[in-house]
Design an enzyme around this catalytic site. Structure first.
Site, short mmCIF file in Angstrom:
data_model
loop_
_atom_site.label_atom_id
_atom_site.label_comp_id
_atom_site.label_asym_id
_atom_site.label_seq_id
_atom_site.Cartn_x
_atom_site.Cartn_y
_atom_site.Cartn_z
N THR A 133 23.58 0.25 -120.58
CA THR A 133 22.92 -1.06 -120.60
C THR A 133 23.55 -2.01 -119.59
O THR A 133 24.71 -1.86 -119.23
CB THR A 133 23.02 -1.67 -122.01
N ASP A 134 22.78 -3.02 -119.17
CA ASP A 134 23.34 -4.05 -118.31
C ASP A 134 24.28 -4.99 -119.06
O ASP A 134 25.03 -5.74 -118.45
CB ASP A 134 22.22 -4.85 -117.63
N GLU A 135 24.28 -4.92 -120.38
CA GLU A 135 25.12 -5.82 -121.17
C GLU A 135 26.61 -5.54 -120.99
O GLU A 135 27.45 -6.39 -121.31
CB GLU A 135 24.73 -5.78 -122.64
N TYR A 159 28.60 -4.51 -129.57
CA TYR A 159 27.66 -3.53 -129.00
C TYR A 159 27.98 -3.22 -127.55
O TYR A 159 28.17 -2.06 -127.16
CB TYR A 159 26.22 -4.03 -129.12
N LYS A 163 29.38 0.26 -125.66
CA LYS A 163 28.69 0.95 -124.56
C LYS A 163 29.58 1.01 -123.31
O LYS A 163 29.60 2.02 -122.60
CB LYS A 163 27.38 0.25 -124.23
#
Length: 353
Positions: A133-135, A159, A163
């Site tokens: 993810t870009d997060e 989260y 990741k």
């Protein structure tokens, strides 16, 4: 080729499986634990195809993973199995540590053992592709350039930290053990079959039910929106053409504030399912912001476009119209998912961003 898709009954995973069966000659083994966000209903269009097989199971189950790898002999592992919702990670981070970090470790260990036993030709063709993810990059100020593959990691939530950890594990297994890996970091996905705790489906269903549409803070948090079918195509293209050890950022070139997204959904519903008491936008309600809320994400897709020729095909205006129409056309699916997953309505906030 044969693909093993972990999390293949989830939102993005099922889109990948449907694309593989409907648009390629590859075969697929789906491995999914069928937690709250995984549902075989998303695979119904392809489950009866002889090239698609489903196995319920946990990626943390090393014996099961080893058995499946030995029996099925996949050429490519697409690793999408993960806990993905920020609100849930704040309330209960332990599940995210277990699934996203420990699960990825188990999968890497078993994939490495399997890969080491392949003949040299199959070893060279094998790929372990990790979908992230870009997060993991944290957030951006309004005028900062978009994330690229070189952006430093600065995760903000349990989260995104989980990741980021799994991304680092994958890179370590390539560097240390030479396992042929690929990593992709995508922006916010939306589209058909999305579990109704995420922003787009939640707002559609709450609007239709006449409920308040909760928006965190001032609603000016900006996200880049990627239509899930465009994402599925990108993942297959990376698997088939990507360079081992590389990371590819995948985005939709559609930066919008959360409030703008909700208002767009309301305006589209006003056209497709007019409200007898005025616009659905009147149901928007601002609520207390969540802890550590990132203000802006943005993806620079130049690398994957330059190297692999991929770019998003779907404009947000078209994708959101298609998505809303799909939910309007599939009330039985929505009802079945809601019946199986009553926890989605906790405090009425699941799905806000």
């Amino acid at each position: 080729m044969k693909f093993l898709v972990t999390g293949g009954a989830g939102f993005i995973g099922s889109a990948v499986v449907r694309y593989l069966i409907q648009h390629t000659q590859h075969s697929v083994l789906v491995l999914d634990k069928l937690t709250y966000a995984g549902n075989k209903l998303a695979l119904e269009p392809v489950l009866n195809d002889s090239r698609c097989r489903f196995q319920q199971g946990d990626i943390c189950d090393a014996a099961l993973v080893a058995k499946l790898l030995t029996e099925e002999q996949p050429d490519i592992i697409l690793h999408l199995a993960a806990e993905t919702h920020v609100d849930r990670s704040i309330d209960g981070p332990a599940d995210f540590i277990q699934s996203n970090i420990v699960g990825t470790f188990v999968l890497l260990e078993q994939a490495l053992a399997y890969w080491q036993k392949l003949d040299p030709k199959r070893q060279q063709a094998f790929r372990f592709q990790h979908i992230s993810t870009d997060e993991v990059f944290g957030d951006l100020e309004p005028q900062e350039p978009a994330f690229t593959e070189q952006t430093p990691y600065q995760p903000s939530s349990p989260y995104s930290a989980s990741k980021a950890s799994s991304d680092h594990l994958v890179r370590a297994w390539e560097r240390t053990y030479k396992l042929p890996v690929l990593i992709t970091n995508c922006s916010n996905n939306y589209g058909p079959y999305q579990f109704p705790e995420k922003l787009v489906p939640l707002m559609i269903l709450k609007a239709l039910a006449g409920e308040a549409l909760p928006v965190y803070g001032d609603g000016q948090q900006i996200r880049d929106w990627l239509y899930v079918e465009d994402h599925a195509k990108a993942l297959i293209q990376v698997a088939e053409q990507g360079k081992v050890g590389e990371t590819y950022c995948i985005g939709g070139n559609s930066e919008l504030s959360n409030l703008n997204v909700v208002r767009t959904i309301c305006a589209e519903l006003d056209k497709l399912r007019p409200h007898q008491h005025g616009s659905y936008a009147e149901q928007i309600e601002f609520v207390t912001d969540r802890p550590g809320h990132d203000r802006r994400y943005a993806i620079n897709c130049e690398k994957i476009t330059r190297q692999l020729g991929w770019q998003p095909d779907t404009k947000f205006s078209d994708g959101i119209a298609n998505t809303i129409q799909w939910f309007l056309n599939h009330p039985d699916w929505c009802g079945a998912v809601a019946t199986d997953n009553q926890t989605t309505q906790r405090q009425g906030l699941k799905g806000t961003l």
